[in-house]
Scaffold this motif. Structure first.
Motif, PDB file in Angstrom:
ATOM      1  N   ARG A   8      22.838 -15.136   1.306  1.00 15.65           N
ATOM      2  CA  ARG A   8      24.124 -15.815   1.380  1.00 15.65           C
ATOM      3  C   ARG A   8      23.943 -17.264   0.967  1.00 15.65           C
ATOM      4  O   ARG A   8      22.957 -17.908   1.328  1.00 15.65           O
ATOM      5  CB  ARG A   8      24.671 -15.786   2.815  1.00 15.65           C
ATOM      6  N   LEU A   9      24.910 -17.777   0.259  1.00 15.92           N
ATOM      7  CA  LEU A   9      24.901 -19.184  -0.103  1.00 15.92           C
ATOM      8  C   LEU A   9      25.212 -20.003   1.143  1.00 15.92           C
ATOM      9  O   LEU A   9      26.202 -19.749   1.830  1.00 15.92           O
ATOM     10  CB  LEU A   9      25.951 -19.462  -1.168  1.00 15.92           C
TER      11      LEU A   9
ATOM     12  N   LEU B  71      27.261 -25.819   6.190  1.00 13.19           N
ATOM     13  CA  LEU B  71      28.402 -25.201   5.522  1.00 13.19           C
ATOM     14  C   LEU B  71      28.007 -23.824   5.029  1.00 13.19           C
ATOM     15  O   LEU B  71      26.926 -23.642   4.465  1.00 13.19           O
ATOM     16  CB  LEU B  71      28.829 -26.075   4.332  1.00 13.19           C
ATOM     17  N   VAL B  72      28.882 -22.860   5.244  1.00 13.71           N
ATOM     18  CA  VAL B  72      28.768 -21.528   4.653  1.00 13.71           C
ATOM     19  C   VAL B  72      30.069 -21.335   3.887  1.00 13.71           C
ATOM     20  O   VAL B  72      31.087 -20.943   4.463  1.00 13.71           O
ATOM     21  CB  VAL B  72      28.585 -20.432   5.730  1.00 13.71           C
ATOM     22  N   PRO B  73      30.082 -21.679   2.605  1.00 11.93           N
ATOM     23  CA  PRO B  73      31.340 -21.746   1.873  1.00 11.93           C
ATOM     24  C   PRO B  73      31.985 -20.412   1.534  1.00 11.93           C
ATOM     25  O   PRO B  73      33.070 -20.378   0.987  1.00 11.93           O
ATOM     26  CB  PRO B  73      30.970 -22.509   0.598  1.00 11.93           C
ATOM     27  N   GLY B  74      31.355 -19.284   1.844  1.00 13.00           N
ATOM     28  CA  GLY B  74      31.978 -18.000   1.546  1.00 13.00           C
ATOM     29  C   GLY B  74      31.916 -17.623   0.082  1.00 13.00           C
ATOM     30  O   GLY B  74      32.665 -16.770  -0.369  1.00 13.00           O
ATOM     31  N   LEU B  75      31.043 -18.285  -0.669  1.00 11.43           N
ATOM     32  CA  LEU B  75      30.861 -17.938  -2.069  1.00 11.43           C
ATOM     33  C   LEU B  75      29.597 -17.110  -2.207  1.00 11.43           C
ATOM     34  O   LEU B  75      28.607 -17.356  -1.535  1.00 11.43           O
ATOM     35  CB  LEU B  75      30.722 -19.205  -2.925  1.00 11.43           C
TER      36      LEU B  75
ATOM     37  N   GLY C 173      33.485 -27.671   2.222  1.00 10.55           N
ATOM     38  CA  GLY C 173      33.863 -26.264   2.193  1.00 10.55           C
ATOM     39  C   GLY C 173      35.325 -26.002   1.885  1.00 10.55           C
ATOM     40  O   GLY C 173      35.758 -24.851   1.861  1.00 10.55           O
ATOM     41  N   ARG C 174      36.095 -27.056   1.636  1.00  7.29           N
ATOM     42  CA  ARG C 174      37.495 -26.862   1.290  1.00  7.29           C
ATOM     43  C   ARG C 174      37.612 -26.385  -0.153  1.00  7.29           C
ATOM     44  O   ARG C 174      36.894 -26.874  -1.032  1.00  7.29           O
ATOM     45  CB  ARG C 174      38.279 -28.164   1.466  1.00  7.29           C
ATOM     46  N   THR C 175      38.512 -25.451  -0.379  1.00  9.61           N
ATOM     47  CA  THR C 175      38.726 -24.922  -1.725  1.00  9.61           C
ATOM     48  C   THR C 175      39.342 -25.999  -2.599  1.00  9.61           C
ATOM     49  O   THR C 175      40.371 -26.576  -2.262  1.00  9.61           O
ATOM     50  CB  THR C 175      39.635 -23.682  -1.686  1.00  9.61           C
TER      51      THR C 175
END
Length: 142
Positions: free
Chosen positions: A85-86, A97-101, A134-136
């Motif tokens: 995981r990134l 941060l775990v940005p979900g990418l 982590g904000r889009t």
């Protein structure tokens, strides 16, 4: 290639080492280890077991090897891959941060993690950008 502070990574006598501008060794990495460029006082290195950690200017381990990949620090943070995981770490190695990418090696090698305060990656096979918090910035769409 010499970095801003004057050190370069070289392969000498079967090992990677950091040298100063006069060609004198600053420190040598343990056998089998590979090192990257210093940014913000830390350099990633791949330990003989295959995990990536970070070294300080003296060659001491600042962040223990625990990542599959590690990228250079920018603005006090570095993108890494941990357990496939990134994640983004701070200078102590703490996950901030775990940005979900999803990790995309080709994209991050080109961009080296953060660039101008944003990082890009894939979500559901679509390209998107997040900022250092982590904000889009640009929703995954391409």
């Amino acid at each position: 290639r010499y970095q801003l502070h004057g050190d370069a990574v070289v392969f000498h006598h079967g090992r990677y080492a950091y040298i100063d501008r006069d060609g004198r060794p600053v420190f040598t990495l343990p056998g089998g280890a590979v090192g990257g460029a210093f940014t913000e006082g830390l350099a990633w290195f791949r330990a003989p077991g295959g995990r990536v950690g970070y070294l300080d200017w003296t060659g001491a381990i600042a962040i223990e090897p625990q990542f599959e990949f590690g990228f250079s620090f920018r603005d006090g943070r570095a993108a890494t891959v941990h357990r496939r995981r990134l994640v983004v770490i701070d200078r102590t190695g703490r996950v901030v941060l775990v940005p979900g990418l999803e990790h995309s090696f080709e994209l991050f090698v080109e961009q080296d993690g953060y660039s101008d305060g944003v990082m890009w990656g894939l979500r559901a096979r679509r390209l998107g950008y997040v900022d250092r918090d982590g904000r889009t910035v640009w929703p995954p769409s391409l």
